[in-house]
Design a protein around this motif. Structure first.
Motif, mmCIF file in Angstrom:
data_model
loop_
_atom_site.group_PDB
_atom_site.id
_atom_site.type_symbol
_atom_site.label_atom_id
_atom_site.label_comp_id
_atom_site.label_asym_id
_atom_site.label_seq_id
_atom_site.Cartn_x
_atom_site.Cartn_y
_atom_site.Cartn_z
ATOM 1 N N TRP A 103 -10.167 -9.654 -2.525
ATOM 2 C CA TRP A 103 -9.319 -9.124 -3.607
ATOM 3 C C TRP A 103 -7.865 -9.493 -3.402
ATOM 4 C CZ3 TRP A 103 -11.580 -7.668 -7.931
ATOM 5 C CH2 TRP A 103 -12.901 -7.244 -7.886
ATOM 6 N N ASP A 104 -7.566 -10.773 -3.307
ATOM 7 C CA ASP A 104 -6.150 -11.148 -3.247
ATOM 8 C C ASP A 104 -5.650 -11.359 -4.677
ATOM 9 O OD1 ASP A 104 -6.740 -13.758 -4.058
ATOM 10 O OD2 ASP A 104 -5.652 -14.699 -2.419
ATOM 11 N N TRP A 158 2.924 -12.883 -4.554
ATOM 12 C CA TRP A 158 2.293 -11.973 -3.602
ATOM 13 C C TRP A 158 1.742 -12.730 -2.408
ATOM 14 C CZ3 TRP A 158 0.751 -11.585 -8.920
ATOM 15 C CH2 TRP A 158 1.354 -10.514 -9.592
ATOM 16 N N ARG A 159 1.462 -11.985 -1.357
ATOM 17 C CA ARG A 159 0.774 -12.575 -0.212
ATOM 18 C C ARG A 159 -0.691 -12.715 -0.597
ATOM 19 N NH1 ARG A 159 3.018 -8.439 4.394
ATOM 20 N NH2 ARG A 159 5.215 -8.798 3.941
ATOM 21 N N THR A 160 -1.221 -13.883 -0.412
ATOM 22 C CA THR A 160 -2.614 -14.112 -0.816
ATOM 23 C C THR A 160 -3.350 -14.885 0.262
ATOM 24 O OG1 THR A 160 -1.931 -16.151 -1.905
ATOM 25 C CG2 THR A 160 -2.096 -14.193 -3.291
ATOM 26 N N ILE B 23 -1.296 -4.902 -10.076
ATOM 27 C CA ILE B 23 -1.437 -5.869 -8.999
ATOM 28 C C ILE B 23 -0.301 -5.703 -7.994
ATOM 29 C CG2 ILE B 23 -1.456 -8.326 -8.477
ATOM 30 C CD1 ILE B 23 -2.636 -8.529 -11.437
ATOM 31 N N SER B 27 -0.191 -5.021 -3.837
ATOM 32 C CA SER B 27 0.307 -6.372 -3.574
ATOM 33 C C SER B 27 0.275 -6.760 -2.107
ATOM 34 C CB SER B 27 1.711 -6.526 -4.109
ATOM 35 O OG SER B 27 2.592 -5.772 -3.313
ATOM 36 N N TYR B 29 -1.461 -7.652 0.405
ATOM 37 C CA TYR B 29 -2.826 -8.049 0.725
ATOM 38 C C TYR B 29 -3.045 -8.009 2.231
ATOM 39 C CZ TYR B 29 -6.851 -11.135 1.200
ATOM 40 O OH TYR B 29 -8.055 -11.668 1.529
ATOM 41 N N PHE B 30 -2.052 -8.450 2.972
ATOM 42 C CA PHE B 30 -2.142 -8.331 4.428
ATOM 43 C C PHE B 30 -0.775 -8.020 5.016
ATOM 44 C CE2 PHE B 30 -1.701 -12.982 3.690
ATOM 45 C CZ PHE B 30 -0.497 -13.204 4.355
#
Lengths: 220, 146
Positions: A103-104, A158-160, B23, B27, B29-30
């Motif tokens: 879910w990125d 965003w970080r993906t 989103i 946001s 994600y890591f």
């Protein structure tokens, strides 16, 4: 005998080049060749959605059914391409990243795009061939197009897990020239499919309109 | 502007904003190893999270499917990761990775999922993945210039 569509020759030619002529990637190996499927599908899904929204906008403004058929043809073809982009991306992701899905932001925004395109089709199907259905489908198509720039910028915003853009970016593409040519060829070939399919669908819809009872503008 | 056009505009803006903010909300994600300060770690406890960084050179130890490595970024932070399983082919020292799991009492990150994060470069040459040499795996917000 049915004539083989020209786009299929273009698609085949590009994929033969992608499989046998384009060099192997030094870091990723052979699996990188999925780029020749995944990226043309994704790009053309975004392009088709964008154009569909344009046609939908003109329909809402002019109320000419031809524009609505244009939007519908483009939406349906784009939905198929988006599904193919998701499927090939999933396969590629499993191979290189190690997962079918995560879910990125890139994957999530693209899934939203597919769902909005599918939603456009569902709305039309539920409401039938009425002006109301056409207006509702137009609105959903326009909303889908709002997601297009978000999809594109998602890897920057965003970080993906998904990597940044290799081609559609301000700097020069980060690909070998041979790879880039095949990729661009693939984009054109799949784009050809998009327009051929959307066009054929428009014609088919026009026939349906003329033979079936089509509820015209102003009668509901 | 007629009523319909107004409705359309309002709906489009509202849904667009919802998608965007939704989103934005999820946001992060890591997290980068450098962001895992003692305070953050104390707050986290054994909570699930994702950590993204680079597999530090010389840190990878493999015994069958038992994998240990240190994850680093451009900052000072480092995290010791333990994972049991078969990693993707691209997994190697000096490459990007994202792990999912939680910290043990000993402060080791026990990962149940290990993913490779690779760069956007494609070349026939034995190229070092640019993910490593540019500061994508820095600290804080990824720089807009990529």
């Amino acid at each position: 005998m049915k004539v083989i569509p020209k786009w299929s020759i273009a698609v085949l030619a590009v994929y033969i080049l992608g499989l046998y002529w384009a060099p192997t990637d030094g870091a990723m190996g052979e699996s990188y060749r999925l780029i020749y499927l995944h990226v043309p599908f994704a790009w053309n899904a975004l392009l088709g959605t964008f154009l569909a929204a344009g046609a939908a906008g003109i329909y809402l403004w002019k109320r000419e059914e031809e524009w609505d058929r244009t939007a519908q043809g483009l939406v349906e073809a784009s939905a198929f391409l988006a599904a193919m982009a998701l499927a090939t991306g999933s396969l590629w992701g499993r191979y290189t990243w190690g997962v079918w899905w995560t879910w990125d932001a890139r994957l999530t925004t693209f899934l939203i795009l597919f769902l909005l395109l599918a939603g456009t089709i569902v709305v039309r199907d539920m409401l039938g061939t009425t002006p109301r259905a056409r207006r509702a489908a137009s609105i959903v198509a326009i909303v889908a197009a709002l997601d297009v720039p978000i999809v594109h910028l998602s890897v920057r915003l965003w970080r993906t897990l998904h990597q940044d853009a290799s081609v559609l970016k301000p700097d020069r593409p980060s690909m070998d020239a041979e790879m880039l040519w095949v990729l661009l060829g693939g984009a054109v070939a799949v784009g050809w499919w998009l327009f051929a399919t959307a066009g054929a669908r428009m014609k088919a819809l026009e026939k349906v309109t003329k033979t079936d009872g089509y509820i015209a503008e102003g009668s509901s | 502007m007629n009523r319909q056009a107004k409705t359309l505009l309002v709906a489009a803006v509202a849904i667009g904003w919802l998608v965007f903010s939704g989103i934005k909300e999820a946001s992060v994600y890591f997290k980068y190893p450098s962001e895992l300060t003692p305070t953050v770690l104390a707050e986290l406890g054994h909570e699930e999270l994702r950590i993204g960084g680079m597999v530090a050179g010389g840190s990878l130890e493999r015994e069958g499917s038992d994998i240990r490595f240190v994850m680093v970024d451009d900052g000072e932070g480092q995290v010791l990761v333990h994972y049991v399983g078969i990693p993707p082919d691209m997994f190697a020292e000096g490459r990007g990775a994202v792990v999912e799991g939680s910290f043990t009492m000993e402060g080791v990150f026990e990962a149940h999922t290990l993913m490779v994060k690779h760069g956007e470069d494609y070349s026939a040459e034995e190229h070092p993945d640019r993910e490593n040499i540019r500061s994508d795996f820095g600290t804080g917000i990824p720089d807009p210039g990529g």
